[in-house]
Design an enzyme around this catalytic site. Structure first.
Site, PDB file in Angstrom:
ATOM      1  N   ARG A 139       0.781  -1.184   0.086  1.00 55.25           N
ATOM      2  CA  ARG A 139       0.049   0.037   0.155  1.00 55.25           C
ATOM      3  C   ARG A 139       0.842   1.018  -0.001  1.00 55.25           C
ATOM      4  O   ARG A 139       0.511   2.372   0.433  1.00 55.25           O
ATOM      5  CB  ARG A 139      -0.787   0.034   1.184  1.00 55.25           C
ATOM      6  CG  ARG A 139      -2.094  -1.054   1.249  1.00 55.25           C
ATOM      7  CD  ARG A 139      -2.893  -0.952   0.111  1.00 55.25           C
ATOM      8  NE  ARG A 139      -3.721  -2.436   0.240  1.00 55.25           N
ATOM      9  CZ  ARG A 139      -3.462  -3.441  -0.218  1.00 55.25           C
ATOM     10  NH1 ARG A 139      -2.041  -3.465  -1.055  1.00 55.25           N
ATOM     11  NH2 ARG A 139      -4.042  -4.545  -0.146  1.00 55.25           N
ATOM     12  N   SER A 157     -10.237   0.029   4.045  1.00 52.66           N
ATOM     13  CA  SER A 157      -9.187  -0.363   5.262  1.00 52.66           C
ATOM     14  C   SER A 157      -8.934   1.156   6.036  1.00 52.66           C
ATOM     15  O   SER A 157      -8.185   1.837   5.212  1.00 52.66           O
ATOM     16  CB  SER A 157      -8.373  -1.505   4.829  1.00 52.66           C
ATOM     17  OG  SER A 157      -8.931  -2.677   4.566  1.00 52.66           O
ATOM     18  N   GLU A 177      -3.870   3.174   6.822  1.00 47.79           N
ATOM     19  CA  GLU A 177      -3.713   2.968   5.573  1.00 47.79           C
ATOM     20  C   GLU A 177      -4.465   4.220   4.739  1.00 47.79           C
ATOM     21  O   GLU A 177      -3.974   4.756   3.722  1.00 47.79           O
ATOM     22  CB  GLU A 177      -4.519   2.073   4.981  1.00 47.79           C
ATOM     23  CG  GLU A 177      -4.277   1.671   3.588  1.00 47.79           C
ATOM     24  CD  GLU A 177      -5.220   0.544   3.048  1.00 47.79           C
ATOM     25  OE1 GLU A 177      -4.888  -0.679   3.612  1.00 47.79           O
ATOM     26  OE2 GLU A 177      -5.843   0.344   1.877  1.00 47.79           O
TER      27      GLU A 177
HETATM   28  C1  FAD Z   1     -15.307  -0.088  -0.142  1.00 50.34           C
HETATM   29  C2  FAD Z   1     -13.833  -0.081  -0.531  1.00 50.34           C
HETATM   30  C3  FAD Z   1     -13.028  -1.007  -0.547  1.00 50.34           C
HETATM   31  C4  FAD Z   1     -11.632  -0.850  -0.859  1.00 50.34           C
HETATM   32  N1  FAD Z   1     -10.857  -1.941  -0.896  1.00 50.34           N
HETATM   33  C5  FAD Z   1      -9.534  -1.902  -1.141  1.00 50.34           C
HETATM   34  C6  FAD Z   1      -8.840  -2.908  -1.517  1.00 50.34           C
HETATM   35  O1  FAD Z   1      -9.119  -4.373  -1.394  1.00 50.34           O
HETATM   36  N2  FAD Z   1      -7.225  -2.960  -1.638  1.00 50.34           N
HETATM   37  C7  FAD Z   1      -6.723  -1.805  -1.956  1.00 50.34           C
HETATM   38  O2  FAD Z   1      -5.617  -1.429  -2.260  1.00 50.34           O
HETATM   39  N3  FAD Z   1      -7.577  -0.417  -1.624  1.00 50.34           N
HETATM   40  C8  FAD Z   1      -8.833  -0.570  -1.111  1.00 50.34           C
HETATM   41  N4  FAD Z   1      -9.680   0.366  -0.927  1.00 50.34           N
HETATM   42  C9  FAD Z   1      -9.036   1.884  -0.984  1.00 50.34           C
HETATM   43  C10 FAD Z   1      -8.909   2.718  -2.224  1.00 50.34           C
HETATM   44  O3  FAD Z   1     -10.149   2.370  -3.128  1.00 50.34           O
HETATM   45  C11 FAD Z   1      -7.946   2.619  -3.155  1.00 50.34           C
HETATM   46  O4  FAD Z   1      -6.623   2.924  -2.205  1.00 50.34           O
HETATM   47  C12 FAD Z   1      -7.858   3.368  -4.247  1.00 50.34           C
HETATM   48  O5  FAD Z   1      -6.912   3.149  -5.120  1.00 50.34           O
HETATM   49  C13 FAD Z   1      -7.763   4.906  -4.072  1.00 50.34           C
HETATM   50  O6  FAD Z   1      -7.977   5.506  -5.231  1.00 50.34           O
HETATM   51  P1  FAD Z   1      -8.535   6.978  -5.440  1.00 50.34           P
HETATM   52  O7  FAD Z   1      -8.830   7.244  -6.799  1.00 50.34           O
HETATM   53  O8  FAD Z   1      -9.975   7.004  -4.711  1.00 50.34           O
HETATM   54  O9  FAD Z   1      -7.771   7.966  -4.481  1.00 50.34           O
HETATM   55  P2  FAD Z   1      -7.964   8.980  -3.457  1.00 50.34           P
HETATM   56  O10 FAD Z   1      -8.576   8.298  -2.283  1.00 50.34           O
HETATM   57  O11 FAD Z   1      -8.622  10.022  -4.138  1.00 50.34           O
HETATM   58  O12 FAD Z   1      -6.419   9.527  -3.164  1.00 50.34           O
HETATM   59  C14 FAD Z   1      -5.733   8.596  -2.534  1.00 50.34           C
HETATM   60  C15 FAD Z   1      -4.207   9.288  -2.464  1.00 50.34           C
HETATM   61  O13 FAD Z   1      -3.741   9.189  -3.745  1.00 50.34           O
HETATM   62  C16 FAD Z   1      -3.336  10.510  -4.283  1.00 50.34           C
HETATM   63  N5  FAD Z   1      -3.660  10.590  -5.753  1.00 50.34           N
HETATM   64  C17 FAD Z   1      -4.933  10.415  -6.422  1.00 50.34           C
HETATM   65  N6  FAD Z   1      -4.762  10.667  -7.376  1.00 50.34           N
HETATM   66  C18 FAD Z   1      -3.557  11.130  -7.793  1.00 50.34           C
HETATM   67  C19 FAD Z   1      -2.682  11.234  -9.002  1.00 50.34           C
HETATM   68  N7  FAD Z   1      -3.426  11.184 -10.218  1.00 50.34           N
HETATM   69  N8  FAD Z   1      -1.480  11.643  -8.853  1.00 50.34           N
HETATM   70  C20 FAD Z   1      -0.851  11.435  -7.559  1.00 50.34           C
HETATM   71  N9  FAD Z   1      -1.622  11.180  -6.612  1.00 50.34           N
HETATM   72  C21 FAD Z   1      -2.595  11.069  -6.514  1.00 50.34           C
HETATM   73  C22 FAD Z   1      -4.105  11.413  -3.405  1.00 50.34           C
HETATM   74  O14 FAD Z   1      -3.612  12.793  -3.038  1.00 50.34           O
HETATM   75  C23 FAD Z   1      -4.289  10.682  -2.114  1.00 50.34           C
HETATM   76  O15 FAD Z   1      -2.977  10.868  -1.065  1.00 50.34           O
HETATM   77  C24 FAD Z   1     -11.062   0.314  -0.738  1.00 50.34           C
HETATM   78  C25 FAD Z   1     -11.959   1.621  -0.597  1.00 50.34           C
HETATM   79  C26 FAD Z   1     -13.277   1.363  -0.185  1.00 50.34           C
HETATM   80  C27 FAD Z   1     -14.203   2.365  -0.134  1.00 50.34           C
END
Ligand code: FAD
Length: 307
Positions: free
Chosen positions: A159, A209, A279
């Protein structure tokens, strides 16, 4: 561009105060002009994907919050490789790949968010992560300088990626290497979705998580073992279904979530001598701020347990 945009609208937890400015550039020229203006006037810039792994403070975020969902939103397949923009939805990418008989992204099935967020977080499951498939990532820094980093250079770990230690670099697009897998079908996506519905509290707003799993154990098991499952503070609750999820049962604030995290982490530390590492990211704050906030405050355990 929207001024004072409530970020609760842009996070899966439905929590978060306003961004001074919320911007969704539609061209790379507009993006570069914005970055250059922010640099000239000393305005902070924060990158947001789908907001599925962030906790946005109640007081909001100063400066510009930028999302690439309208700009870098293309996906091009060539043989077994795919070049995809950071604003592209991860779930759609997994689905399209499988439809084309390409495997390798199945471990990501059911993970919400954008490709950019997934790369920053090295999203995945025990079966694999997005980093495993990365050939290169094209990044843009705040000065508008471009760089192309290989998988090795991206420093992926559990992660995490190098970008977490060196913020201020936007993922623009990435190339992923997949593999021929004609036998992998859409049933797999349905099964993954059903498994998640069974084990995760998907009917409430949440951010996945909350803590990383410590080596050889599960954060959810530890939080449950200290009796914190179901604990509520304000509108936030440690999910009775999965103790490593905090859900917004209505009107939760970031302060409620932080308090629950602090309590759960404190109880686990007291009983097991182990400090859980968050996380989720405290959005708009420098690395390490969340841990410091969790270490602050009294040792008392507040919160209420359901009857
Ligand atoms: C129901 C649920 C289940 C989940 N299950 C999992 C799982 O099984 N495994 C897992 O790993 N995660 C899981 N997650 C967490 C999450 O979905 C992942 O971490 C996902 O990849 C985050 O993507 P996001 O676009 O929403 O990022 P955001 O939440 O918008 O951002 C996360 C971080 O990334 C940075 N960021 C976003 N976009 C960019 C970019 N273009 N360039 C640079 N930095 C950037 C942001 O500044 C922030 O620090 C889950 C979340 C939920 C709600």
């Amino acid at each position: 561009m929207a001024a004072g945009e409530p970020l609760a609208r842009h996070t899966t937890l439905r929590i978060g105060g306003p961004a001074d400015f919320f911007v969704e550039p539609e061209t790379e020229t507009a993006l570069r002009a914005l970055l250059s203006l922010c640099r000239e006037y000393g305005v902070d810039v924060h990158f947001l994907g789908q907001g599925s792994n962030v906790l946005v403070p109640d007081e909001g975020v100063r400066g510009v919050v930028l999302t690439t969902r309208r700009l870098f939103n293309r996906c091009t397949f060539a043989g077994t490789e795919v070049t995809v923009g950071s604003g592209y939805a991860l779930g759609r990418l997994v689905q399209l790949s499988l439809e084309r008989g390409l495997g390798g992204l199945e471990p990501l099935a059911g993970i919400p968010g954008t490709v950019g967020g997934a790369v920053f977080m090295n999203a995945g499951t025990a079966a694999g992560t997005i980093g495993d498939r990365l050939v290169w990532a094209r990044l843009l820094d705040l000065a508008g300088e471009e760089s192309l980093l290989s998988r090795e250079e991206m420093g992926f770990g559990y992660r995490t990626s190098r970008l977490q230690q060196e913020p201020g670099r936007l993922v623009a697009e990435v190339r992923l290497r997949l593999e021929e897998a004609p036998q992998v079908s859409a049933d797999l996506l349905r099964a993954a979705a059903a498994r998640r519905r069974r084990t995760q509290p998907l009917s409430y707003p949440n951010a996945g998580s909350i803590f990383r799993n410590p080596p050889g154990d599960y954060a959810g098991r530890l939080i449950e073992a200290v009796g914190a499952k179901g604990l509520a503070v304000g509108g936030a609750q440690i999910s009775p279904l999965h103790a490593n999820f905090i859900v917004n049962t209505g009107g939760a604030t970031a302060a409620d979530v932080l308090e629950l995290m602090r309590i759960a982490r404190g109880l686990v530390r007291e009983r097991f001598g182990l400090t859980l590492v968050p996380e989720i990211r405290l959005f708009g704050a420098p690395a390490g701020t969340l841990e410091r906030r969790l270490d602050e405050g009294g040792g008392e355990t507040g919160g209420t347990l359901p009857d």
